[in-house]
Design a protein around this motif. Structure first.
Motif, mmCIF file in Angstrom:
data_model
loop_
_atom_site.group_PDB
_atom_site.id
_atom_site.type_symbol
_atom_site.label_atom_id
_atom_site.label_comp_id
_atom_site.label_asym_id
_atom_site.label_seq_id
_atom_site.Cartn_x
_atom_site.Cartn_y
_atom_site.Cartn_z
ATOM 1 N N MET A 1 13.020 -7.516 -2.160
ATOM 2 C CA MET A 1 11.905 -6.604 -2.444
ATOM 3 C C MET A 1 11.944 -6.167 -3.908
ATOM 4 O O MET A 1 10.928 -6.173 -4.607
ATOM 5 C CB MET A 1 11.960 -5.371 -1.534
ATOM 6 N N ARG B 1 9.277 -7.105 -7.043
ATOM 7 C CA ARG B 1 8.774 -6.015 -7.885
ATOM 8 C C ARG B 1 9.076 -6.300 -9.367
ATOM 9 O O ARG B 1 8.215 -6.166 -10.228
ATOM 10 C CB ARG B 1 9.458 -4.723 -7.423
ATOM 11 N N TYR C 1 5.252 -6.830 5.718
ATOM 12 C CA TYR C 1 4.062 -6.129 5.246
ATOM 13 C C TYR C 1 3.950 -5.962 3.754
ATOM 14 O O TYR C 1 3.036 -5.331 3.258
ATOM 15 C CB TYR C 1 3.981 -4.763 5.940
ATOM 16 N N VAL D 1 3.451 -7.347 -0.185
ATOM 17 C CA VAL D 1 2.560 -8.320 -0.809
ATOM 18 C C VAL D 1 3.316 -8.957 -1.966
ATOM 19 O O VAL D 1 3.658 -8.265 -2.904
ATOM 20 C CB VAL D 1 1.291 -7.637 -1.370
ATOM 21 N N SER E 1 2.540 -0.263 10.335
ATOM 22 C CA SER E 1 1.942 -1.129 9.322
ATOM 23 C C SER E 1 1.012 -2.150 9.960
ATOM 24 O O SER E 1 -0.057 -2.457 9.438
ATOM 25 C CB SER E 1 3.042 -1.853 8.542
ATOM 26 N N GLU E 2 1.445 -2.656 11.098
ATOM 27 C CA GLU E 2 0.660 -3.678 11.763
ATOM 28 C C GLU E 2 -0.727 -3.155 12.160
ATOM 29 O O GLU E 2 -1.745 -3.777 11.881
ATOM 30 C CB GLU E 2 1.418 -4.149 13.020
ATOM 31 N N ARG F 1 -2.880 -2.524 9.129
ATOM 32 C CA ARG F 1 -3.375 -3.752 8.530
ATOM 33 C C ARG F 1 -4.591 -4.296 9.270
ATOM 34 O O ARG F 1 -5.630 -4.584 8.657
ATOM 35 C CB ARG F 1 -2.247 -4.801 8.562
ATOM 36 N N MET G 1 1.347 1.152 3.682
ATOM 37 C CA MET G 1 1.853 -0.197 3.422
ATOM 38 C C MET G 1 0.985 -1.233 4.129
ATOM 39 O O MET G 1 0.599 -2.254 3.546
ATOM 40 C CB MET G 1 3.306 -0.329 3.893
ATOM 41 N N VAL H 1 -2.477 -1.544 2.337
ATOM 42 C CA VAL H 1 -2.458 -2.354 1.123
ATOM 43 C C VAL H 1 -2.437 -3.827 1.491
ATOM 44 O O VAL H 1 -3.144 -4.655 0.931
ATOM 45 C CB VAL H 1 -1.235 -2.004 0.252
ATOM 46 N N ARG H 2 -1.621 -4.120 2.501
ATOM 47 C CA ARG H 2 -1.512 -5.493 2.953
ATOM 48 C C ARG H 2 -2.880 -5.996 3.465
ATOM 49 O O ARG H 2 -3.327 -7.088 3.128
ATOM 50 C CB ARG H 2 -0.456 -5.536 4.057
ATOM 51 N N THR I 1 -5.368 -6.450 0.625
ATOM 52 C CA THR I 1 -5.043 -7.685 -0.079
ATOM 53 C C THR I 1 -5.552 -8.891 0.701
ATOM 54 O O THR I 1 -6.116 -9.825 0.127
ATOM 55 C CB THR I 1 -3.514 -7.798 -0.260
ATOM 56 N N GLU J 1 10.982 2.830 0.498
ATOM 57 C CA GLU J 1 10.402 1.542 0.110
ATOM 58 C C GLU J 1 9.067 1.647 -0.626
ATOM 59 O O GLU J 1 8.647 0.685 -1.266
ATOM 60 C CB GLU J 1 10.309 0.571 1.283
ATOM 61 N N THR K 1 7.195 -1.479 -3.549
ATOM 62 C CA THR K 1 6.150 -2.398 -3.137
ATOM 63 C C THR K 1 5.293 -2.721 -4.355
ATOM 64 O O THR K 1 5.400 -2.100 -5.408
ATOM 65 C CB THR K 1 5.257 -1.755 -2.058
ATOM 66 N N VAL K 2 4.419 -3.739 -4.187
ATOM 67 C CA VAL K 2 3.479 -4.099 -5.243
ATOM 68 C C VAL K 2 2.076 -3.930 -4.687
ATOM 69 O O VAL K 2 1.718 -4.635 -3.751
ATOM 70 C CB VAL K 2 3.665 -5.575 -5.682
#
Lengths: 355, 355
Positions: free
Chosen positions: A264, A268, A294, A296, B235-236, B239, B264, B267-268, B271, B291, B295-296
Motif C-alpha cells: 500500500m 502511494r 478496495y 486504487v 467498502s463493498e 462501492r 474507501m 473512491v473505489r 474510480t 489506512e 490510499t490514492v
DNA sequence: ATGAAAGCGCTAACAT
DNA sequence: ATGTTAGCGCTTTCAT
C-alpha cells in the motif's frame, strides 16, 4: 450469586451430585440429573469459573501476544483466533508487546502466567531460553518462529513462506515483469536466505526459486532481481523508501513487497513520483488483508488463510494443555511441531489483473 | 507452584503477613516486609490470581464486546482500550458478537459474567432491559449508545457526532462543494435526525447544521443536500452503491461518508465509473483509521481520538466497579453518564488538500 | 447411586 | 505488629 449449594438445596441433593450432574457424569441417575438441571435452570445458575479454575488449575483462557493490535494483519489474527477459540469454548486475552523485549516479558509476567493456560506468541526479542524461563511450564505456540527447524523448542505455525512468494513472483513474471525489486527486505543471497529462517528469509527463498526456475524455462526473456529496498513493514516506511529509490534512479518494473501494508505504501510512493501501477510498475504483497480489495488500484496479494492458521495454532496449544492436564508434567512429550498455514494467491489490478 | 505459604515459611512469618507485606499494607513493619519480599523473590513467587479473584470477587478483566474485531475501526478500539487497561493494571477480553442478538447475549452468558468485572459494549440488538438482565449487576459501558439521553440506563461514550460532521461538511463547502450527497445513511429530515440518537442521526444533524448556517453566510453560492445513498458501512456496499448511483444519474460534487471504510469504497466505485477524486467529486469520511493516509488519493476524515475514547470508557467502567466493590450494591449510585470522545478533522487529498 | 469432607491459594476479620 | 481462622465456589477422592 447462586451457587452449587443453592441448586443442591433446590433439587434436594448434595453439592457433589449437582457438580456431577451438571457435567453429565454417568454415575448420576438420569432422573436425578434431570431434577438438578431443572433446579439449575430455575435459579439461573451459572458455574463460577474462578472457583472452578482454582480447583482444576485451568482457566480456559488462551493468551495472544502480538507486537501490535492495531494493524490489519494482527486484527485478522485476533479475529480468527478469537472465533476459533470461541468455537472450542475458550477465551482469548490479546496483548500488545510493542516490539520491545521488555514488553514481551511483561506480558508473560503479568498476563500469561496469571490468567492463561497457554500463549500464542509472535516473538521477536526473546530467545528460546528466555521463553522457557518465562513460560513457567505453560505451553507456548509461536507464530512464525525464526529459529532453525533443528533448534526449535516450541510448536510453531508459519504464515506465507517460500511457496507463496514463489507463486507471487511467478505471477509477476507471467505478467511481463523483467526487473523485480524486493521491498521490505534486507539484501540477501539465495544461500543466506536458505540458511536463515526468518519470515523474510523464507519468503526470499521463494523469490530466488522463482527466478531460478524461470530462467531455465523456455521463455524468450528472463526476469532478474533488481535490488533490495529494505524498510520496516509499514506503509509510511515503504512510501518514503520507494520515493527515495525512484529519485535515486532505481530501475524496476515490478515490486515484490514483503507485506500488504508495504505494498500500500509502495503504490502511494509510486503515485507520488508520477509512476503508474500496474502500467509502469507491477506490485504484489503478502498477507491478504481486507483493504487490498478496495484500494486504487486493487492490490494483488498472497493471502494467508487466517482461519486455517487459527485452527492450527489452537490445535497445537490445546494438545499441549491437555497433555499437561493429564499429568505428563516432566514428560518429554511430543517434540516441537511446525505447521504451515494455507494461502491463496489473489490476482488483482496491481499486477495487471481485474479489480 | 510456589504459594504464599512457601514464602511464609521461607521468611519465617505467617501467610497473612506475606499477603499484607506483598500488598504494602502499612501495618507490617518495614524490616519484616523486606524479609518477605526477599523470600518471595528468591522463590520466584507470583500471586495466583485465580485464588485472589475467588476471594475478592474481582478478576481485573474488562470485557470488550464488539460486532466484529477484524475492522480497522474496531482494531483501533481494541488496541487503544487494551493499552489503557494495561496502564491501569487491567486485562481486556475482546469478543465479537457478529451483529446478532444471539451473539450479543452469548457474550454476556459465556464471557462477561464469568470472567469480567465489567464490559465495554457496542450494542446493536439488545435493549436496555435486555442488558439489565444479562449484566447481572455488573457494570456496562456502551459505545455509542443509541437510546435518547433522557432514557439512558448506562454510561456511554460517544464517538464523532454532530460537531465533527458539521466541521467535515464545512470543509467540503469551503472547498467548493455545492451538491453534497450522504453515503451510508438513510434519508432523514433535520427534525428526524434531531429526534433520533443513533450514530447516523447525530452525524446527520451536524450535516444539516452546516448546510443551514452555510446558506445564511455571505457566500455567493450555497451548498445543498444532493440526496441520501443508504448502504451498510463496508467498502463493498459503498462501492456498489456508488456505482449504481452514478449509473442511475445521481448528480453530486461531494460525498459525505458515514465512515472511512465507506469512503474507501466510494473512491473505489467512483474510480470504476471514471470519475476522479477530488476533481469530480470530493470525499470525506469519519473514524480516522490508519489506512486513509496511504490510499490514492489520501482520504480526508474526522478522526476519533481513540486514546481519549479509551480513557473515558475505562474511567467510566472503573468508577462503577469501584463503587460496587465498596458495597454500594443496591445503591442508586451515580446516574448514567455520557462522555464524548475528542476528534480532529484531517484534511487530505480527497477534499483537495495535500496528501 | 449419592453424600461428606477436604482442600485449591488467597484475603480479611478478628484475636493476640 | 503479626498470627489464627474462616471461608470464596468448586471438584474429587473416599465413604456409605
Amino acid at each position: 450469586m447462586v451457587t452449587i449449594r443453592d441448586v443442591a438445596q433446590e433439587a434436594g441433593v448434595s453439592p457433589a451430585t449437582v457438580s456431577y450432574a451438571l457435567r453429565g457424569d454417568p454415575r448420576i441417575r438420569p432422573e436425578t440429573a434431570e431434577q438438578v438441571l431443572k433446579a439449575a435452570r430455575k435459579l439461573h445458575y451459572t458455574v463460577n469459573l474462578t472457583a472452578k479454575n482454582l480447583r482444576t488449575g485451568r482457566t480456559g483462557i488462551i493468551g495472544l501476544a502480538l507486537y501490535e493490535l492495531n494493524l490489519p494483519y494482527t486484527a485478522s489474527l485476533v479475529s480468527a483466533i478469537t472465533n476459533e477459540a470461541d468455537r472450542r469454548g475458550l477465551q482469548v486475552l490479546a496483548q500488545q508487546t510493542g516490539y520491545t523485549r521488555e514488553g514481551e516479558s511483561a506480558v508473560f509476567r503479568n498476563v500469561t502466567n496469571q490468567f492463561c493456560d497457554g500463549t500464542i506468541f509472535a516473538a521477536s526479542h526473546l530467545s528460546n531460553d528466555d521463553l522457557l524461563t518465562l513460560s513457567q511450564g505453560k505451553p507456548i505456540v509461536l507464530l512464525d518462529d525464526r529459529t532453525p527447524p533443528s533448534e526449535r523448542a516450541f510448536d510453531t505455525v508459519l504464515s506465507v513462506g517460500a511457496e507463496g512468494v514463489r507463486e507471487a513472483t511467478e505471477l509477476l513474471m507471467r505478467q511481463g515483469a523483467r526487473r523485480i525489486a524486493v521491498l521490505g527486505a534486507d539484501r540477501m543471497s539465495p544461500e543466506q536466505a536458505r540458511g536463515l529462517h526468518t519470515v523474510t528469509a523464507r519468503r526470499l527463498t521463494g523469490f530466488f526459486e522463482a527466478l531460478a526456475s524461470g530462467s531455465s524455462s523456455p521463455t524468450d526473456e528472463t526476469a532478474e532481481a533488481a535490488g533490495f529496498l529494505p524498510c520496516t513493514w509499514s506503509s509510511e516506511a515503504a512510501r518514503t523508501t520507494i520515493i527515495d529509490a525512484v529519485r535515486g534512479g532505481a530501475r524496476f518494473d515490478a515490486l515484490l513487497c514483503m507485506t500488504d501494508l508495504v505494498s500500500m505504501g509502495a503504490v502511494r510512493g509510486l503515485t507520488d513520483c508520477g509512476l503508474s501501477v500496474p502500467d509502469d510498475v507491477k506490485v504484489i504483497g503478502v498477507d491478504g488483508i481486507h483493504e487490498t480489495a478496495y484500494t486504487v488500484p486493487s492490490l494483488s496479494t498472497v493471502a494467508v488463510d487466517f482461519q486455517d492458521l487459527a485452527r492450527k495454532a489452537l490445535d497445537l496449544i490445546t494438545s499441549r494443555i491437555d497433555a499437561i492436564a493429564s499429568g505428563e508434567a516432566d514428560d518429554p512429550g511430543l517434540p516441537p511441531r511446525t505447521l504451515t498455514a494455507d494461502f491463496t494467491v489473489i490476482e488483482r489490478e496491481s499486477t495487471g489483473g481485474q479489480g
